[in-house]
Design a protein around this motif. Structure first.
Motif, PDB file in Angstrom:
ATOM      1  N   THR A 210       0.897  -1.276   0.253  1.00 30.33           N
ATOM      2  CA  THR A 210      -0.062  -0.215   0.038  1.00 30.33           C
ATOM      3  C   THR A 210       0.954   1.438  -0.059  1.00 30.33           C
ATOM      4  OG1 THR A 210      -0.049   0.075   2.440  1.00 30.33           O
ATOM      5  CG2 THR A 210      -1.779  -1.085   1.109  1.00 30.33           C
ATOM      6  N   TYR A 211       0.377   2.194  -0.493  1.00 32.24           N
ATOM      7  CA  TYR A 211       0.840   3.543  -0.766  1.00 32.24           C
ATOM      8  C   TYR A 211       0.020   4.508   0.245  1.00 32.24           C
ATOM      9  CZ  TYR A 211       3.315   1.140  -4.390  1.00 32.24           C
ATOM     10  OH  TYR A 211       4.165   0.382  -4.998  1.00 32.24           O
ATOM     11  N   ALA A 212       1.020   5.856   0.684  1.00 34.96           N
ATOM     12  CA  ALA A 212       0.209   6.917   1.282  1.00 34.96           C
ATOM     13  C   ALA A 212       0.885   7.834   0.972  1.00 34.96           C
ATOM     14  CB  ALA A 212      -0.009   6.558   2.694  1.00 34.96           C
ATOM     15  N   PRO A 213       0.391   9.218   0.953  1.00 30.06           N
ATOM     16  CA  PRO A 213       1.263  10.417   0.900  1.00 30.06           C
ATOM     17  C   PRO A 213       1.881  10.762   2.178  1.00 30.06           C
ATOM     18  CG  PRO A 213      -1.249  10.952   1.135  1.00 30.06           C
ATOM     19  CD  PRO A 213      -0.846   9.558   1.064  1.00 30.06           C
ATOM     20  N   ASN A 214       3.000  11.423   1.820  1.00 32.07           N
ATOM     21  CA  ASN A 214       4.087  11.469   3.080  1.00 32.07           C
ATOM     22  C   ASN A 214       4.503  13.097   3.036  1.00 32.07           C
ATOM     23  OD1 ASN A 214       5.799  10.473   5.326  1.00 32.07           O
ATOM     24  ND2 ASN A 214       7.438  10.473   3.996  1.00 32.07           N
ATOM     25  N   LEU A 215       3.543  14.030   3.309  1.00 26.28           N
ATOM     26  CA  LEU A 215       3.883  15.298   3.206  1.00 26.28           C
ATOM     27  C   LEU A 215       3.925  15.733   4.548  1.00 26.28           C
ATOM     28  CD1 LEU A 215       1.396  16.582   0.403  1.00 26.28           C
ATOM     29  CD2 LEU A 215       3.758  15.512   0.272  1.00 26.28           C
ATOM     30  N   ASP A 216       5.150  15.255   5.337  1.00 31.00           N
ATOM     31  CA  ASP A 216       5.256  15.509   6.607  1.00 31.00           C
ATOM     32  C   ASP A 216       5.894  16.677   7.013  1.00 31.00           C
ATOM     33  OD1 ASP A 216       7.822  15.172   5.666  1.00 31.00           O
ATOM     34  OD2 ASP A 216       8.367  13.039   6.676  1.00 31.00           O
ATOM     35  N   ALA A 217       6.360  16.859   8.397  1.00 29.57           N
ATOM     36  CA  ALA A 217       6.722  18.069   8.881  1.00 29.57           C
ATOM     37  C   ALA A 217       8.088  18.757   8.212  1.00 29.57           C
ATOM     38  CB  ALA A 217       7.343  17.954  10.458  1.00 29.57           C
ATOM     39  N   THR A 218       8.781  17.786   7.663  1.00 28.76           N
ATOM     40  CA  THR A 218      10.308  17.943   6.947  1.00 28.76           C
ATOM     41  C   THR A 218       9.596  18.581   5.680  1.00 28.76           C
ATOM     42  OG1 THR A 218      11.325  16.115   7.952  1.00 28.76           O
ATOM     43  CG2 THR A 218      12.220  17.195   5.835  1.00 28.76           C
ATOM     44  N   PHE A 219       8.797  18.144   4.960  1.00 33.46           N
ATOM     45  CA  PHE A 219       8.306  18.679   3.605  1.00 33.46           C
ATOM     46  C   PHE A 219       7.548  20.072   3.985  1.00 33.46           C
ATOM     47  CE2 PHE A 219       4.712  19.078   0.498  1.00 33.46           C
ATOM     48  CZ  PHE A 219       5.588  19.239  -0.607  1.00 33.46           C
ATOM     49  N   GLN A 220       6.702  19.993   5.027  1.00 32.58           N
ATOM     50  CA  GLN A 220       5.953  21.513   5.140  1.00 32.58           C
ATOM     51  C   GLN A 220       7.139  22.595   5.647  1.00 32.58           C
ATOM     52  OE1 GLN A 220       2.678  20.855   7.978  1.00 32.58           O
ATOM     53  NE2 GLN A 220       2.724  18.600   7.317  1.00 32.58           N
ATOM     54  N   LYS A 221       8.151  22.185   6.331  1.00 35.44           N
ATOM     55  CA  LYS A 221       9.173  23.189   6.619  1.00 35.44           C
ATOM     56  C   LYS A 221      10.154  23.735   5.583  1.00 35.44           C
ATOM     57  CE  LYS A 221      13.090  23.955   9.752  1.00 35.44           C
ATOM     58  NZ  LYS A 221      14.017  23.079  10.726  1.00 35.44           N
ATOM     59  N   THR A 222      10.452  22.701   4.433  1.00 38.98           N
ATOM     60  CA  THR A 222      11.210  22.949   3.529  1.00 38.98           C
ATOM     61  C   THR A 222      10.310  23.775   2.437  1.00 38.98           C
ATOM     62  OG1 THR A 222      12.206  20.695   3.838  1.00 38.98           O
ATOM     63  CG2 THR A 222      12.571  21.929   1.524  1.00 38.98           C
ATOM     64  N   SER A 223       9.100  23.530   2.360  1.00 39.21           N
ATOM     65  CA  SER A 223       8.125  24.357   1.319  1.00 39.21           C
ATOM     66  C   SER A 223       8.023  25.504   1.768  1.00 39.21           C
ATOM     67  CB  SER A 223       6.776  23.558   1.358  1.00 39.21           C
ATOM     68  OG  SER A 223       6.970  22.140   1.047  1.00 39.21           O
ATOM     69  N   GLN A 224       7.832  25.736   3.105  1.00 41.03           N
ATOM     70  CA  GLN A 224       7.872  27.246   3.497  1.00 41.03           C
ATOM     71  C   GLN A 224       9.158  27.977   3.363  1.00 41.03           C
ATOM     72  OE1 GLN A 224       4.546  28.474   5.065  1.00 41.03           O
ATOM     73  NE2 GLN A 224       5.997  30.183   4.246  1.00 41.03           N
ATOM     74  N   LEU A 229      11.334  32.503  -0.073  1.00 39.63           N
ATOM     75  CA  LEU A 229      12.559  33.100  -0.889  1.00 39.63           C
ATOM     76  C   LEU A 229      11.549  34.211  -1.843  1.00 39.63           C
ATOM     77  CD1 LEU A 229      14.691  30.137  -2.231  1.00 39.63           C
ATOM     78  CD2 LEU A 229      15.190  31.850  -0.630  1.00 39.63           C
ATOM     79  N   ILE A 230      10.329  33.860  -2.293  1.00 39.94           N
ATOM     80  CA  ILE A 230       9.645  34.899  -3.126  1.00 39.94           C
ATOM     81  C   ILE A 230       8.710  35.846  -2.265  1.00 39.94           C
ATOM     82  CG2 ILE A 230       7.620  34.842  -4.796  1.00 39.94           C
ATOM     83  CD1 ILE A 230       8.431  32.094  -5.483  1.00 39.94           C
ATOM     84  N   TYR A 231       8.146  35.491  -1.314  1.00 43.86           N
ATOM     85  CA  TYR A 231       6.867  36.274  -0.805  1.00 43.86           C
ATOM     86  C   TYR A 231       7.551  37.059   0.754  1.00 43.86           C
ATOM     87  CZ  TYR A 231       3.839  34.098  -4.040  1.00 43.86           C
ATOM     88  OH  TYR A 231       3.453  33.681  -5.383  1.00 43.86           O
ATOM     89  N   LYS A 232       8.463  36.499   1.090  1.00 44.60           N
ATOM     90  CA  LYS A 232       8.760  36.819   2.533  1.00 44.60           C
ATOM     91  C   LYS A 232      10.442  37.648   2.155  1.00 44.60           C
ATOM     92  CE  LYS A 232      10.495  35.629   7.003  1.00 44.60           C
ATOM     93  NZ  LYS A 232      10.761  34.561   8.079  1.00 44.60           N
TER      94      LYS A 232
END
Length: 416
Positions: A210-224, A229-232
């Motif tokens: 089985t597969y599941a999304p793994n948009l975890d805290a590391t992904f969220q932090k890196t995304s922000q 870089l653009i908005y802040k």
């Protein structure tokens, strides 16, 4: 006289027969940055063959996959095609690709880390092209002008951000930006390179079958961090401010740092005044950098009527000494990159090109562990569409990530 004419006629007929007997192989790629190199390779191969003619086809990205889809539906297709690991699981699972048989000696020369993802059920369905790692380019003239030290051996994300701030300024009425931003979306190869460097383990998690999304805290932090870089931080052009893509601004001398692929070196030759060099990939949170490598491969569609000739050409492209040297001498990484390091470095003197090889052992081959996930293209499309809402300023990042995770989960449930 009559006998002479008859002999000439016979020889002429034989020549025509020989000419028409040549097999034409249609070679297709989406990568226009390699056009000059690919055409040179094909010309060299055609010159060495008497019974095969390879035809080069450069197809835009979107149209390329439309043609590939037609191929799976049984329509006419190319004989040799570029493939990536995002799309490979679908096409292989649909039986659209022919297995490739290599002799033991040739097979043993292939880099395991990039060949294994194309092995299914003990058969090889794609022969890897040269590694295409995400790299960092810098404009040394802008660094010097702004008094920013040029990184040579190590770099942190904080140092890169500080440099980007100093490299963002107005010059002769034009806005100069410190770094690219719109193409650092965290679900794409450039942005994912920071995510893996921050300790990320992959955007899709496999447990058993089985597969599941793994948009975890590391992904969220890196995304922000990247979105800032653009908005802040305002060191990168956003979609509203950018009239050109990041690489176009870098080429024009209007960007100090560009995170892109190693394949762009031929593009920089278009601006002879551009003083560019490679820089080390920055570390995130004190961890060792782990930039992404796109492991593209050459595949042979099952619909090809010239599979034997196509396989011979694929083998030559990926393992012959002539092809490997030609690519390395043009500043492109060949399939057997490590064996042709000296030619590659000699082609790029003074560009700090050794950093490309230094990062390869710790790089991540993107999506190498998801080759059995048939719906991977659809899952990645949902992720990209939702994240793009945040990158274009049309959604808050937490909402975009939440929507992406939900959409991915729905698709992945059907992939059990």
């Amino acid at each position: 006289m009559t006998k002479t004419l008859l002999l000439l006629a016979a020889l002429s007929a034989t020549a025509v027969s020989t000419a028409t007997a040549a097999t034409t192989i249609d070679y297709a790629t989406w990568d226009g940055t390699r056009q000059t190199a690919d055409e040179a390779l094909i010309a060299a191969y055609n010159k060495s063959q008497s019974d095969v003619v390879v035809k080069y086809n450069l197809v835009p990205w979107g149209v390329y996959w439309q043609k590939a889809a037609a191929m799976t539906a049984g329509g006419s297709g190319f004989d040799v095609m570029w493939m990536n690991l995002d799309n490979f699981p679908f096409y292989q699972s649909q039986g659209a690709l022919a297995p490739i048989t290599l002799d033991a000696k040739t097979s043993s020369t292939l880099p395991t880390v990039r060949a294994n993802p194309y092995r299914v059920g003990g058969q090889l369905y794609g022969v890897p092209l040269g590694p295409q790692p995400v790299t960092v380019y810098i404009n040394r003239a802008l660094f010097k002008e702004r008094g920013v030290p040029v990184p040579t051996t190590s770099w942190t994300y904080a140092q890169m951000l500080d440099a980007a701030k100093k490299l963002t300024f107005m010059k002769d009425g034009k806005q100069i930006y410190g770094i690219n931003g719109a193409d650092l979306q965290s679900d794409l190869e450039y942005g994912m390179s920071f995510y893996y460097g921050a300790g990320g383990q992959g955007l899709i998690k496999k447990t058993g079958d089985t597969y599941a999304p793994n948009l975890d805290a590391t992904f969220q932090k890196t995304s922000q961090m990247l979105l800032d870089l653009i908005y802040k931080d305002k060191v990168a052009p956003g979609p509203q401010a950018a009239t050109q893509q990041g690489y176009q601004m870098f080429l024009a001398g209007q960007m100090g740092i560009l995170v892109q692929g190693s394949w762009m070196v031929s593009t920089w030759d278009q601006n002879k005044d551009l003083d560019w060099a490679f820089a080390p990939f920055p570390s995130v949170d004190g961890k060792q950098p782990r930039p992404v490598v796109s492991a593209h491969a050459l595949v042979i569609p099952k619909a090809s009527k010239n599979q034997a000739a196509a396989q011979k050409f694929v083998t030559w492209m990926n393992t012959s000494t002539q092809a490997q040297r030609m690519l390395a001498q043009r500043g492109l990484l060949p399939t057997l990159a490590e064996q042709y390091k000296s030619q590659y470095l000699a082609a790029l003197p003074g560009r700090n090109a050794q950093t490309v090889f230094a990062q390869l052992p710790n790089s991540v081959v993107i999506n190498a562990d998801l080759r059995s996930l048939k719906s991977l293209p659809e899952v990645l499309t949902v992720l990209n569409q939702k994240l793009n809402l945040a990158w274009t300023g049309n959604a808050k990042l937490p909402d975009a990530i939440s929507q992406a995770s939900a959409g991915m989960a729905d698709l992945l449930k059907q992939s059990k």
